[in-house]
Design an enzyme around this catalytic site. Sequence first.
Site, mmCIF file in Angstrom:
data_model
loop_
_atom_site.group_PDB
_atom_site.id
_atom_site.type_symbol
_atom_site.label_atom_id
_atom_site.label_comp_id
_atom_site.label_asym_id
_atom_site.label_seq_id
_atom_site.Cartn_x
_atom_site.Cartn_y
_atom_site.Cartn_z
ATOM 1 C CB CYS A 136 -0.904 -0.007 1.231
ATOM 2 S SG CYS A 136 -1.905 1.483 1.389
ATOM 3 C CB CYS A 139 -0.474 2.463 4.064
ATOM 4 S SG CYS A 139 -1.999 1.862 3.368
ATOM 5 C CG ASP A 140 3.343 1.028 4.450
ATOM 6 O OD1 ASP A 140 3.006 1.480 5.557
ATOM 7 O OD2 ASP A 140 3.038 -0.117 4.072
#
Length: 314
Positions: A136, A139-140
């Site tokens: 992701c 997200c990261d």
Amino acid sequence: MSEKQPDVIIIGGGVAGLSAAQYAARAGLKAHLFEELAPGGLLLNIDILENYPGYDKPISGFELADNLTKQAEQFGVEIHYSGIAGIERNSDGLFVVTTDDGIFTVPAVILATGAKRRELGVPGEIEHQGKGVSYCATCDGPFFKGKRMLVVGGGDSACTEALFLSKLSGDIVIIHRKDRFRAQRSIASNVENNANVEVRFNQTVNEIKGDGHKITSVSLHDIVNNRDYEEEFDAVFIFIGADPRVDLVPDVELDEAGYIVTDELMRTSIPGLFAVGDVRNTPFRQVVTSAADGAVAAHAANEYIDELRGQAYV
Ligand code: NDP
């Protein structure tokens, strides 16, 4: 209908399912949620969640899952920690749901079973999940701002996420096992023309190397020249598709990639069956969009049940 029967059954205890259950219960429906493992779904793999609205300090996925579960129970959701053996539709248009906790007959089912993301299956992948290996970018990616990142995959997800990462770093490499992207032409050409992204076709990953805490390098294979080589990377983002969990509803309409087709009210091709979160064909897979799906589906299911009961079903 027996007093014990729920109004709606929600299958899957990830964010989408918990949100659907909470909204349904709060709207006055008797909502039963079935989850085989622990509630939270993919949230349980997220160490730090910093983009969920309303939290000025990052929250752990585990903590958010716990909050969502308590909130749902507070509004009267009954959570069953058990599996589902099958779903059938009877001649009255009601769903007969066979579970490890008994058989239930309900007017509406909300499917929140998610999708199992595909893994490369190479050495070093599992050991470095959450330590440089990610599935992701939203997200990261921000944790690797300005760093050297490798993207693996050739579909819309890989290309879209590579474009997202190209805004965080000028050192992105995307590799694909074929000689052209599978992604939509417009998305693929944005990647091919992006100065921050180096595109390499006909390449695969042999191994992700690191010290168990972070990634140091990746061993790659050049298919055309039949050559292995190693390069330094700080992160590897893998987008090679996912397998939505749709086995319980073999007759529902799916899109080309196997995701359940829904309309804007999360209605599927089967009246009374709603689908939310990663199991449906949604353009943006995030915790917040899953939560929103659940709210919309509960609202639509409530209206559907009212209409059904207004017609014949009591
Ligand atoms: P896809 O299944 O479309 O693509 C997966 C990609 O990964 C393919 O290029 C495939 O290669 C490659 N791949 C699969 N297995 C491996 C492996 N073991 N090793 C190396 N490469 C592998 O998945 P996506 O997640 O990209 O997309 C899923 C759905 O979501 C699609 O319908 C897509 O259109 C949609 N989507 C739409 C977006 C948008 O419209 N903005 C954004 C993101 C997703 P190969 O080509 O060789 O099969």
